[in-house]
Design a protein around this motif. Structure first.
Motif, PDB file in Angstrom:
ATOM      1  N   HIS A   1      -3.861   8.567  -2.843  1.00 50.95           N
ATOM      2  CA  HIS A   1      -4.611   7.543  -2.312  1.00 50.95           C
ATOM      3  C   HIS A   1      -4.145   6.452  -1.586  1.00 50.95           C
ATOM      4  CE1 HIS A   1      -4.709   6.402  -6.246  1.00 50.95           C
ATOM      5  NE2 HIS A   1      -4.951   5.271  -6.337  1.00 50.95           N
ATOM      6  N   GLU A   2      -4.611   5.759  -0.991  1.00 48.49           N
ATOM      7  CA  GLU A   2      -3.921   4.499  -0.416  1.00 48.49           C
ATOM      8  C   GLU A   2      -4.366   3.216  -0.879  1.00 48.49           C
ATOM      9  OE1 GLU A   2      -2.416   4.085   3.994  1.00 48.49           O
ATOM     10  OE2 GLU A   2      -4.269   2.757   3.841  1.00 48.49           O
TER      11      GLU A   2
ATOM     12  N   SER B   1       6.936  10.522  -6.103  1.00 49.72           N
ATOM     13  CA  SER B   1       7.261   9.840  -4.710  1.00 49.72           C
ATOM     14  C   SER B   1       6.355   8.921  -4.609  1.00 49.72           C
ATOM     15  CB  SER B   1       7.574  10.747  -3.759  1.00 49.72           C
ATOM     16  OG  SER B   1       6.401  11.240  -3.394  1.00 49.72           O
ATOM     17  N   ASN B   2       5.098   8.691  -5.291  1.00 50.85           N
ATOM     18  CA  ASN B   2       4.054   7.780  -5.112  1.00 50.85           C
ATOM     19  C   ASN B   2       4.118   6.881  -6.576  1.00 50.85           C
ATOM     20  OD1 ASN B   2       3.168   9.032  -2.700  1.00 50.85           O
ATOM     21  ND2 ASN B   2       1.831  10.196  -4.010  1.00 50.85           N
ATOM     22  N   THR B   3       3.507   5.729  -6.321  1.00 56.43           N
ATOM     23  CA  THR B   3       3.037   5.003  -7.643  1.00 56.43           C
ATOM     24  C   THR B   3       2.106   5.474  -8.234  1.00 56.43           C
ATOM     25  OG1 THR B   3       3.288   2.586  -8.326  1.00 56.43           O
ATOM     26  CG2 THR B   3       1.909   2.953  -6.376  1.00 56.43           C
ATOM     27  N   ASN B   4       1.772   4.918  -9.349  1.00 65.07           N
ATOM     28  CA  ASN B   4       0.590   5.176 -10.168  1.00 65.07           C
ATOM     29  C   ASN B   4      -0.006   3.949 -10.653  1.00 65.07           C
ATOM     30  OD1 ASN B   4       1.665   5.229 -12.823  1.00 65.07           O
ATOM     31  ND2 ASN B   4       2.993   6.612 -12.013  1.00 65.07           N
ATOM     32  N   PRO B   5      -1.211   4.141 -11.120  1.00 65.27           N
ATOM     33  CA  PRO B   5      -1.951   2.850 -11.719  1.00 65.27           C
ATOM     34  C   PRO B   5      -1.174   2.216 -12.946  1.00 65.27           C
ATOM     35  CG  PRO B   5      -3.597   4.414 -11.072  1.00 65.27           C
ATOM     36  CD  PRO B   5      -2.122   5.149 -10.980  1.00 65.27           C
ATOM     37  N   GLU B   6      -0.596   3.260 -13.827  1.00 62.59           N
ATOM     38  CA  GLU B   6       0.115   2.766 -14.773  1.00 62.59           C
ATOM     39  C   GLU B   6       1.520   2.028 -14.524  1.00 62.59           C
ATOM     40  OE1 GLU B   6      -2.595   6.097 -15.680  1.00 62.59           O
ATOM     41  OE2 GLU B   6      -0.852   6.103 -14.166  1.00 62.59           O
ATOM     42  N   GLN B   7       2.063   2.451 -13.544  1.00 61.08           N
ATOM     43  CA  GLN B   7       3.264   1.738 -12.979  1.00 61.08           C
ATOM     44  C   GLN B   7       2.772   0.340 -12.445  1.00 61.08           C
ATOM     45  OE1 GLN B   7       4.859   4.671 -10.335  1.00 61.08           O
ATOM     46  NE2 GLN B   7       6.788   4.646 -11.306  1.00 61.08           N
ATOM     47  N   ALA B   8       1.813   0.402 -11.498  1.00 61.77           N
ATOM     48  CA  ALA B   8       1.158  -0.675 -11.052  1.00 61.77           C
ATOM     49  C   ALA B   8       0.926  -1.966 -11.927  1.00 61.77           C
ATOM     50  CB  ALA B   8      -0.032  -0.418 -10.207  1.00 61.77           C
ATOM     51  N   LEU B   9       0.438  -1.475 -13.251  1.00 65.74           N
ATOM     52  CA  LEU B   9      -0.054  -2.498 -14.306  1.00 65.74           C
ATOM     53  C   LEU B   9       1.300  -2.933 -14.809  1.00 65.74           C
ATOM     54  CD1 LEU B   9      -2.027  -3.540 -16.161  1.00 65.74           C
ATOM     55  CD2 LEU B   9      -1.727  -1.416 -17.590  1.00 65.74           C
TER      56      LEU B   9
ATOM     57  N   ASN C   1      -3.264  -6.059   1.317  1.00 63.55           N
ATOM     58  CA  ASN C   1      -3.503  -6.770   2.866  1.00 63.55           C
ATOM     59  C   ASN C   1      -3.285  -5.998   3.847  1.00 63.55           C
ATOM     60  OD1 ASN C   1      -0.654  -7.414   3.313  1.00 63.55           O
ATOM     61  ND2 ASN C   1      -0.727  -8.856   1.793  1.00 63.55           N
ATOM     62  N   VAL C   2      -3.482  -6.776   5.170  1.00 64.20           N
ATOM     63  CA  VAL C   2      -3.017  -5.691   6.394  1.00 64.20           C
ATOM     64  C   VAL C   2      -1.757  -5.422   6.363  1.00 64.20           C
ATOM     65  CG1 VAL C   2      -5.039  -6.734   7.744  1.00 64.20           C
ATOM     66  CG2 VAL C   2      -3.001  -7.883   7.973  1.00 64.20           C
ATOM     67  N   ASN C   3      -0.741  -6.182   5.830  1.00 61.45           N
ATOM     68  CA  ASN C   3       0.542  -5.779   6.010  1.00 61.45           C
ATOM     69  C   ASN C   3       1.303  -4.897   4.795  1.00 61.45           C
ATOM     70  OD1 ASN C   3       0.956  -7.203   8.276  1.00 61.45           O
ATOM     71  ND2 ASN C   3       1.122  -9.109   7.297  1.00 61.45           N
ATOM     72  N   PHE C   4       0.633  -4.810   3.811  1.00 60.57           N
ATOM     73  CA  PHE C   4       1.049  -3.982   2.648  1.00 60.57           C
ATOM     74  C   PHE C   4       0.206  -2.952   2.142  1.00 60.57           C
ATOM     75  CE2 PHE C   4       2.144  -3.908  -1.909  1.00 60.57           C
ATOM     76  CZ  PHE C   4       3.618  -3.381  -1.748  1.00 60.57           C
ATOM     77  N   LYS C   5       0.623  -1.508   2.242  1.00 59.16           N
ATOM     78  CA  LYS C   5      -0.233  -0.443   1.823  1.00 59.16           C
ATOM     79  C   LYS C   5       0.806   0.377   1.089  1.00 59.16           C
ATOM     80  CE  LYS C   5      -3.172  -0.558   5.745  1.00 59.16           C
ATOM     81  NZ  LYS C   5      -3.666  -0.049   6.815  1.00 59.16           N
ATOM     82  N   VAL C   6       0.072   0.871  -0.343  1.00 59.60           N
ATOM     83  CA  VAL C   6       1.019   1.691  -1.145  1.00 59.60           C
ATOM     84  C   VAL C   6       0.315   3.001  -1.272  1.00 59.60           C
ATOM     85  CG1 VAL C   6       1.696   1.906  -3.632  1.00 59.60           C
ATOM     86  CG2 VAL C   6       1.898  -0.251  -2.466  1.00 59.60           C
ATOM     87  N   THR C   7       1.046   4.209  -1.284  1.00 57.85           N
ATOM     88  CA  THR C   7       0.429   5.318  -1.525  1.00 57.85           C
ATOM     89  C   THR C   7       0.487   5.504  -3.138  1.00 57.85           C
ATOM     90  OG1 THR C   7       1.223   6.384   0.710  1.00 57.85           O
ATOM     91  CG2 THR C   7       0.555   8.096  -1.032  1.00 57.85           C
ATOM     92  N   ALA C   8      -0.619   5.799  -3.813  1.00 52.77           N
ATOM     93  CA  ALA C   8      -0.585   5.798  -5.314  1.00 52.77           C
ATOM     94  C   ALA C   8      -1.351   7.294  -5.527  1.00 52.77           C
ATOM     95  CB  ALA C   8      -1.765   4.931  -5.670  1.00 52.77           C
TER      96      ALA C   8
END
Length: 150
Positions: free
Chosen positions: A26-27, A49-57, A31-38
């Motif tokens: 998912h994406e 190759s994607n981040t995940n919620p645990e890494q984001a935490l 903000n309008v300038n920063f999107k991450v594929t998770a």
């Protein structure tokens, strides 16, 4: 108080939503300038190759700790020249046998301007203060380990 938001978008890629047979990619838009594929963590079928919620935490905690440390260092006139961290989130089960991020390790390395020195005790105390004042750390119920490297 402030409200801080993100937008999350997921669309099914498969013809049906079947257990264990769908992509959770998912994406997340900050903000309008920063999107991450998770995605889910690789151990749970997600793409490495994607981040995940645990890494984001872990990233959120690391970032918050750093910003709090820098604010405290600025107040005490410590001339920090760089700050690096290698944060590691650990997955496990809590007392209710639920999967959780049960520990996050922070491994900050702080450098100062030439000629400035602090003792390891002073550095430990500053990191402890940063941890106590960090908004994210105060939100978490799991253990946070700060290993200071000099």
């Amino acid at each position: 108080m402030s409200e801080l938001s993100v937008d999350l978008t997921w669309n099914r890629k498969e013809s049906e939503l079947l257990p264990g047979k769908f992509s959770s990619e998912h994406e997340v838009s900050y903000n309008v300038n920063f999107k991450v594929t998770a995605d889910t963590a690789p151990d749970w079928g997600g793409s490495s190759s994607n981040t995940n919620p645990e890494q984001a935490l872990a990233a959120s905690l690391s970032s918050c700790h750093m910003m709090t440390f820098l604010a405290l260092a600025a107040k005490t006139k410590w001339p920090v020249s760089s700050y690096n961290d290698h944060a590691v989130g650990h997955l496990g089960k809590n007392s209710k046998k639920q999967m959780v991020v049960n520990r996050i390790d922070l491994n900050p390395v702080v450098s100062f301007d030439a000629g400035f020195e602090v003792s390891s005790d002073e550095l430990d105390k500053m990191h402890d203060r940063a941890h106590r004042y960090c908004f994210i750390a105060n939100t978490l119920d799991s253990e946070v380990e700060v290993s200071i490297n000099i």
